[in-house]
Write a protein that holds these residues in place. Structure first.
Motif, PDB file in Angstrom:
ATOM      1  N   ALA A 149       0.918  -1.283   0.038  1.00 38.09           N
ATOM      2  CA  ALA A 149      -0.017   0.101   0.007  1.00 38.09           C
ATOM      3  C   ALA A 149       0.998   1.040   0.077  1.00 38.09           C
ATOM      4  O   ALA A 149       1.799   1.401   0.794  1.00 38.09           O
ATOM      5  CB  ALA A 149      -0.823  -0.086   1.205  1.00 38.09           C
ATOM      6  N   LEU A 150       0.905   2.055  -1.064  1.00 36.48           N
ATOM      7  CA  LEU A 150       1.468   3.213  -1.193  1.00 36.48           C
ATOM      8  C   LEU A 150       0.742   4.195  -0.622  1.00 36.48           C
ATOM      9  O   LEU A 150      -0.523   4.684  -1.238  1.00 36.48           O
ATOM     10  CB  LEU A 150       2.139   3.603  -2.723  1.00 36.48           C
ATOM     11  N   ARG A 151       1.075   5.055   0.276  1.00 42.62           N
ATOM     12  CA  ARG A 151       0.276   6.252   0.818  1.00 42.62           C
ATOM     13  C   ARG A 151       1.105   7.603   1.425  1.00 42.62           C
ATOM     14  O   ARG A 151       2.534   7.443   1.186  1.00 42.62           O
ATOM     15  CB  ARG A 151      -0.744   5.712   2.178  1.00 42.62           C
ATOM     16  N   VAL A 152       0.435   8.539   1.725  1.00 40.90           N
ATOM     17  CA  VAL A 152       1.205   9.744   2.259  1.00 40.90           C
ATOM     18  C   VAL A 152       1.236   9.725   3.641  1.00 40.90           C
ATOM     19  O   VAL A 152       0.476   9.721   4.306  1.00 40.90           O
ATOM     20  CB  VAL A 152       0.534  10.957   1.494  1.00 40.90           C
ATOM     21  N   ARG A 153       2.551  10.217   4.210  1.00 39.63           N
ATOM     22  CA  ARG A 153       2.691  10.571   5.557  1.00 39.63           C
ATOM     23  C   ARG A 153       3.482  11.959   5.516  1.00 39.63           C
ATOM     24  O   ARG A 153       4.687  11.954   5.386  1.00 39.63           O
ATOM     25  CB  ARG A 153       3.397   9.381   6.359  1.00 39.63           C
ATOM     26  N   GLY A 154       2.837  12.797   6.037  1.00 42.42           N
ATOM     27  CA  GLY A 154       3.420  14.324   5.994  1.00 42.42           C
ATOM     28  C   GLY A 154       3.625  14.564   4.389  1.00 42.42           C
ATOM     29  O   GLY A 154       3.038  14.516   3.462  1.00 42.42           O
ATOM     30  N   ASP A 155       5.145  14.784   4.120  1.00 43.30           N
ATOM     31  CA  ASP A 155       5.659  15.174   2.793  1.00 43.30           C
ATOM     32  C   ASP A 155       6.178  13.838   2.175  1.00 43.30           C
ATOM     33  O   ASP A 155       6.879  14.026   1.181  1.00 43.30           O
ATOM     34  CB  ASP A 155       6.589  16.208   2.897  1.00 43.30           C
ATOM     35  N   VAL A 156       6.219  12.882   2.847  1.00 49.03           N
ATOM     36  CA  VAL A 156       6.794  11.560   2.376  1.00 49.03           C
ATOM     37  C   VAL A 156       5.834  10.539   1.853  1.00 49.03           C
ATOM     38  O   VAL A 156       4.712  10.305   2.305  1.00 49.03           O
ATOM     39  CB  VAL A 156       7.579  10.933   3.517  1.00 49.03           C
ATOM     40  N   LEU A 157       6.233   9.882   0.635  1.00 47.98           N
ATOM     41  CA  LEU A 157       5.409   8.545   0.357  1.00 47.98           C
ATOM     42  C   LEU A 157       6.019   7.402   1.246  1.00 47.98           C
ATOM     43  O   LEU A 157       7.124   7.082   1.453  1.00 47.98           O
ATOM     44  CB  LEU A 157       5.772   8.428  -1.156  1.00 47.98           C
ATOM     45  N   VAL A 158       5.013   6.752   1.727  1.00 54.91           N
ATOM     46  CA  VAL A 158       5.042   5.637   2.549  1.00 54.91           C
ATOM     47  C   VAL A 158       4.739   4.156   2.044  1.00 54.91           C
ATOM     48  O   VAL A 158       3.736   4.236   1.292  1.00 54.91           O
ATOM     49  CB  VAL A 158       4.683   5.755   3.871  1.00 54.91           C
ATOM     50  N   LEU A 159       5.712   3.385   1.864  1.00 55.05           N
ATOM     51  CA  LEU A 159       5.236   1.963   1.254  1.00 55.05           C
ATOM     52  C   LEU A 159       5.154   0.998   2.613  1.00 55.05           C
ATOM     53  O   LEU A 159       5.945   0.692   3.176  1.00 55.05           O
ATOM     54  CB  LEU A 159       6.189   1.593   0.243  1.00 55.05           C
ATOM     55  N   GLN A 160       4.047   0.267   2.559  1.00 58.88           N
ATOM     56  CA  GLN A 160       3.792  -0.625   3.583  1.00 58.88           C
ATOM     57  C   GLN A 160       3.440  -2.125   2.843  1.00 58.88           C
ATOM     58  O   GLN A 160       2.459  -2.228   2.130  1.00 58.88           O
ATOM     59  CB  GLN A 160       2.599  -0.114   4.481  1.00 58.88           C
ATOM     60  N   SER A 161       4.296  -3.148   3.290  1.00 55.81           N
ATOM     61  CA  SER A 161       4.048  -4.055   2.645  1.00 55.81           C
ATOM     62  C   SER A 161       2.788  -4.811   3.268  1.00 55.81           C
ATOM     63  O   SER A 161       2.396  -4.604   4.419  1.00 55.81           O
ATOM     64  CB  SER A 161       4.956  -5.277   2.811  1.00 55.81           C
ATOM     65  N   LEU A 162       1.986  -5.528   2.479  1.00 57.34           N
ATOM     66  CA  LEU A 162       0.562  -6.104   2.882  1.00 57.34           C
ATOM     67  C   LEU A 162       0.773  -7.673   2.744  1.00 57.34           C
ATOM     68  O   LEU A 162       1.430  -8.298   2.129  1.00 57.34           O
ATOM     69  CB  LEU A 162      -0.555  -5.607   2.059  1.00 57.34           C
ATOM     70  N   LEU A 163      -0.001  -8.262   3.931  1.00 54.39           N
ATOM     71  CA  LEU A 163      -0.189  -9.796   3.803  1.00 54.39           C
ATOM     72  C   LEU A 163      -1.041 -10.069   2.597  1.00 54.39           C
ATOM     73  O   LEU A 163      -1.876  -9.040   2.315  1.00 54.39           O
ATOM     74  CB  LEU A 163      -0.674 -10.307   5.071  1.00 54.39           C
ATOM     75  N   TRP A 164      -0.746 -11.214   2.098  1.00 50.75           N
ATOM     76  CA  TRP A 164      -1.356 -11.760   1.126  1.00 50.75           C
ATOM     77  C   TRP A 164      -2.917 -12.242   1.894  1.00 50.75           C
ATOM     78  O   TRP A 164      -2.974 -12.363   2.929  1.00 50.75           O
ATOM     79  CB  TRP A 164      -1.088 -13.085   0.346  1.00 50.75           C
ATOM     80  N   ASP A 165      -4.018 -12.055   0.929  1.00 54.39           N
ATOM     81  CA  ASP A 165      -5.416 -12.461   1.628  1.00 54.39           C
ATOM     82  C   ASP A 165      -5.463 -13.821   2.399  1.00 54.39           C
ATOM     83  O   ASP A 165      -5.952 -13.860   3.560  1.00 54.39           O
ATOM     84  CB  ASP A 165      -6.403 -12.426   0.452  1.00 54.39           C
ATOM     85  N   ASP A 166      -4.769 -14.700   1.712  1.00 49.46           N
ATOM     86  CA  ASP A 166      -4.905 -16.148   2.310  1.00 49.46           C
ATOM     87  C   ASP A 166      -3.937 -16.246   3.512  1.00 49.46           C
ATOM     88  O   ASP A 166      -4.000 -17.339   4.124  1.00 49.46           O
ATOM     89  CB  ASP A 166      -4.230 -17.128   1.433  1.00 49.46           C
ATOM     90  N   GLU A 167      -3.211 -15.122   3.837  1.00 47.45           N
ATOM     91  CA  GLU A 167      -2.376 -15.062   5.150  1.00 47.45           C
ATOM     92  C   GLU A 167      -3.001 -14.657   6.375  1.00 47.45           C
ATOM     93  O   GLU A 167      -2.548 -14.860   7.288  1.00 47.45           O
ATOM     94  CB  GLU A 167      -1.070 -14.319   4.900  1.00 47.45           C
ATOM     95  N   LEU A 168      -4.212 -14.164   5.914  1.00 48.91           N
ATOM     96  CA  LEU A 168      -4.957 -13.417   7.150  1.00 48.91           C
ATOM     97  C   LEU A 168      -5.858 -14.695   7.613  1.00 48.91           C
ATOM     98  O   LEU A 168      -6.857 -14.999   6.777  1.00 48.91           O
ATOM     99  CB  LEU A 168      -5.497 -12.331   6.617  1.00 48.91           C
ATOM    100  N   ARG A 169      -5.706 -14.873   8.855  1.00 50.24           N
ATOM    101  CA  ARG A 169      -6.686 -15.971   9.505  1.00 50.24           C
ATOM    102  C   ARG A 169      -8.048 -15.677   9.866  1.00 50.24           C
ATOM    103  O   ARG A 169      -8.384 -14.426  10.177  1.00 50.24           O
ATOM    104  CB  ARG A 169      -6.011 -16.767  10.711  1.00 50.24           C
ATOM    105  N   GLU A 170      -9.199 -16.244   9.538  1.00 48.55           N
ATOM    106  CA  GLU A 170     -10.365 -15.880   9.774  1.00 48.55           C
ATOM    107  C   GLU A 170     -10.662 -16.189  11.423  1.00 48.55           C
ATOM    108  O   GLU A 170      -9.952 -17.169  11.774  1.00 48.55           O
ATOM    109  CB  GLU A 170     -11.353 -16.668   9.309  1.00 48.55           C
TER     110      GLU A 170
END
Length: 277
Positions: A149-170
């Motif tokens: 997920a690429l988003r904005v924090r202040g004046d900086v672009l922040v990249l946050q790695s995401l878990l794949w959908d099947d890595e998230l437990r129900e």
């Protein structure tokens, strides 16, 4: 900070060269494992169970084992995978900020413009701000393809790695299937309790008390003479040479005298503090 990766953000025909930096760091006190008998450092060896030899990292491959079958994957094999060698952060889509489940967030990175002009970088940042959207991206880092997920924090672009959908437990808990009746009064009182704690979140107001107490404990032990020079192994000592035994004995005696003197000097001061209190 030192960049850990260089590449570019690609969306449409726009290409934004960037450097990637780790956005977080671990502040926990680090420890070494030592022998409780003599304080010697504990070392672990990479020993082959077939030939018994200690193996250097350069001679270690990775293997996948299933049903008594083993497939060895070498460094060259990993390099041959096109996705693993990609230097692009490819924008897949732009989604509303509130559609990204926080449970998917993994690691966070800062992105710095890596070109003579930061115009493309600034354009992307302002566009994300104006549209109130997050860019969902694909990228490869450390021999692993990731969703981000690429988003904005202040004046900086922040990249946050995401878990794949099947890595998230129900989450399914049978206890939650039981019907519970909540009265309007109970809900009202609970909401009032929440309101009494209401505040704007300021992360700088919170500290890791356990790590602070741990550092204070270490400093207190050092102040009272509990600190000693690390014990180091000696090849001649392990062979039983008399010279090494004399050195070890003298060192042990010196440490004992210093420790006893420090404890004796600390006791009167402790009594005075206790009496004053």
């Amino acid at each position: 900070m030192r960049s850990i990766w260089k590449g570019s953000i690609a969306f449409g025909l726009v290409n934004v060269p960037v450097k990637l930096y780790a956005a977080t760091e671990d502040h926990d006190v680090s420890f070494h494992q030592v022998h409780d008998k003599d304080g010697g450092r504990i070392h672990y060896q990479r020993r082959c169970e077939v030939c018994g030899e200690v193996v250097d990292f350069e001679h270690i491959d990775k293997a996948y084992i299933e049903d008594d079958q083993m497939v060895v994957i070498t460094a060259e094999d990993f390099e041959s995978l096109p996705e693993g060698r990609s230097r692009e952060i490819e924008v897949v889509e732009f989604v509303p900020n509130d559609q990204v489940d926080p449970l998917l967030f993994d690691h966070s990175y800062y992105l710095e413009p890596d070109s003579t002009s930061p115009k493309a970088y600034t354009l992307l940042r302002r566009t994300l701000e104006k549209t109130d959207r997050t860019a969902i991206v694909h990228f490869a880092l450390r021999q692993k393809t990731r969703l981000g997920a690429l988003r904005v924090r202040g004046d900086v672009l922040v990249l946050q790695s995401l878990l794949w959908d099947d890595e998230l437990r129900e989450a399914h808990f049978p206890s939650l299937d039981e019907k519970v009746r909540i009265s309007a009064k109970e809900l009202e009182l609970s909401a009032a309790l929440v309101e009494s704690f209401a505040a704007d979140f300021s992360p700088e107001e919170f500290t890791d008390d356990y790590q602070r107490q741990l550092r204070e404990l270490i400093e207190e032990k050092m102040k009272h003479g509990d600190a000693v020079a690390p014990s180091r192994g000696d090849d001649s000592a392990s062979k039983g040479e008399s010279g090494a035994e004399v050195i070890d004995l003298m060192e042990a005696l010196r440490r004992s005298v210093e420790k006893n003197r420090a404890e004796a000097a600390a006791k009167p001061a402790t009594r005075r503090r206790t009496k004053k209190a």
